[in-house]
Motif scaffolding. Structure first.
Motif, PDB file in Angstrom:
ATOM      1  N   LYS A   2       3.218   4.450   6.854  1.00 55.78           N
ATOM      2  CA  LYS A   2       4.350   3.780   6.237  1.00 55.78           C
ATOM      3  C   LYS A   2       5.514   3.765   7.228  1.00 55.78           C
ATOM      4  CE  LYS A   2       3.237   5.314   1.526  1.00 55.78           C
ATOM      5  NZ  LYS A   2       3.745   6.096   0.365  1.00 55.78           N
ATOM      6  N   LEU A  22      -0.003  -9.400   6.107  1.00 53.52           N
ATOM      7  CA  LEU A  22       0.942  -8.370   5.666  1.00 53.52           C
ATOM      8  C   LEU A  22       1.428  -8.661   4.248  1.00 53.52           C
ATOM      9  CD1 LEU A  22       1.988  -5.958   7.398  1.00 53.52           C
ATOM     10  CD2 LEU A  22       4.056  -7.288   7.798  1.00 53.52           C
ATOM     11  N   ASN A  26       0.226  -7.001   0.363  1.00 48.94           N
ATOM     12  CA  ASN A  26       1.360  -6.229  -0.157  1.00 48.94           C
ATOM     13  C   ASN A  26       1.744  -5.079   0.776  1.00 48.94           C
ATOM     14  OD1 ASN A  26       3.391  -5.875  -2.090  1.00 48.94           O
ATOM     15  ND2 ASN A  26       2.228  -4.277  -3.136  1.00 48.94           N
ATOM     16  N   ARG A  27       1.749  -5.377   2.086  1.00 47.15           N
ATOM     17  CA  ARG A  27       2.153  -4.366   3.071  1.00 47.15           C
ATOM     18  C   ARG A  27       3.479  -4.708   3.736  1.00 47.15           C
ATOM     19  NH1 ARG A  27      -0.612  -4.184   7.245  1.00 47.15           N
ATOM     20  NH2 ARG A  27      -2.034  -5.933   6.999  1.00 47.15           N
ATOM     21  N   THR A  70       1.986  -0.325   6.744  1.00 44.52           N
ATOM     22  CA  THR A  70       2.760  -0.873   5.632  1.00 44.52           C
ATOM     23  C   THR A  70       4.230  -0.765   5.993  1.00 44.52           C
ATOM     24  OG1 THR A  70       1.078  -0.239   4.024  1.00 44.52           O
ATOM     25  CG2 THR A  70       3.298  -0.642   3.172  1.00 44.52           C
TER      26      THR A  70
END
Length: 202
Positions: A2, A22, A26-27, A70
């Protein structure tokens, strides 16, 4: 992994083909725009370019450094003025990033002089414990977040040296090189008011 990205906006990032995976997976997560705006995908293109260095993915054409991470996007900077409020935005974003559980903060931002000169730092303020953003970055580092920050673009200007929060002891301060692997003329030099070697990498 993250990664939180602090910048001045991510204009049109949600519409670009290079970020299609991406977005679809949903990153690419818009977290907050501190500039009184409802959208993270407006304002400045700088954040879009920085995100591109890490997250671009167009097969056989261009692939960023970490296309499978993400990304949590924060607009902390307002390109229309330079004010200490932006450092407080940086600190608030770091606190939020910590609550999300990010592993790394990427910040291509820096603070030295402001529109109101009474708030200006001096090179001797770069002691790793004076600037608002420096304090926040050091706390984030001590909590286990890797904080990567631009050394700054003041190398060929009157300021010349690092900008906050790159002076924080545990922040990875990144300078720039040219195509020949020489220090780029614009890249901020490494004076700090304490015995900390900066930049950490170029």
């Amino acid at each position: 992994i993250k990664i939180a990205v602090f910048d001045a906006g991510f204009k049109n990032a949600d519409q670009l083909h290079c970020f299609k995976d991406l977005k679809n997976q949903n990153r690419m997560i818009p977290v907050y725009n501190y500039n009184n705006s409802n959208s993270i995908y407006e304002g400045d293109f700088h954040g879009t370019a920085v995100l591109g260095c890490m997250a671009n993915f167009i097969k056989d054409t261009i692939i960023g450094a970490a296309p499978e991470a993400t990304y949590y996007l924060f607009a902390t900077e307002n390109p229309s003025f330079e004010s200490p409020i932006e450092e407080y935005h940086w600190a608030l974003a770091a606190e939020k990033a910590d609550s999300i559980g990010v592993h790394l903060i990427n910040s291509s931002l820096g603070y030295t002089e402001f529109d109101d000169s009474k708030f200006n730092y001096t090179p001797f303020s770069l002691d790793g414990k004076t600037a608002i953003s420096t304090k926040a970055a050091q706390i984030a580092s001590e909590k286990g977040i890797i904080v990567v920050n631009s050394a700054g673009n003041q190398g060929n200007r009157s300021w010349k040296y690092l900008s906050a929060p790159a002076d924080a002891k545990d922040v990875v301060a990144v300078g720039a090189v040219d195509i020949n692997e020489n220090i780029a003329s614009f890249s901020s030099r490494g004076f700090t008011a304490n015995p900390t070697l900066k930049p950490n990498v170029c």
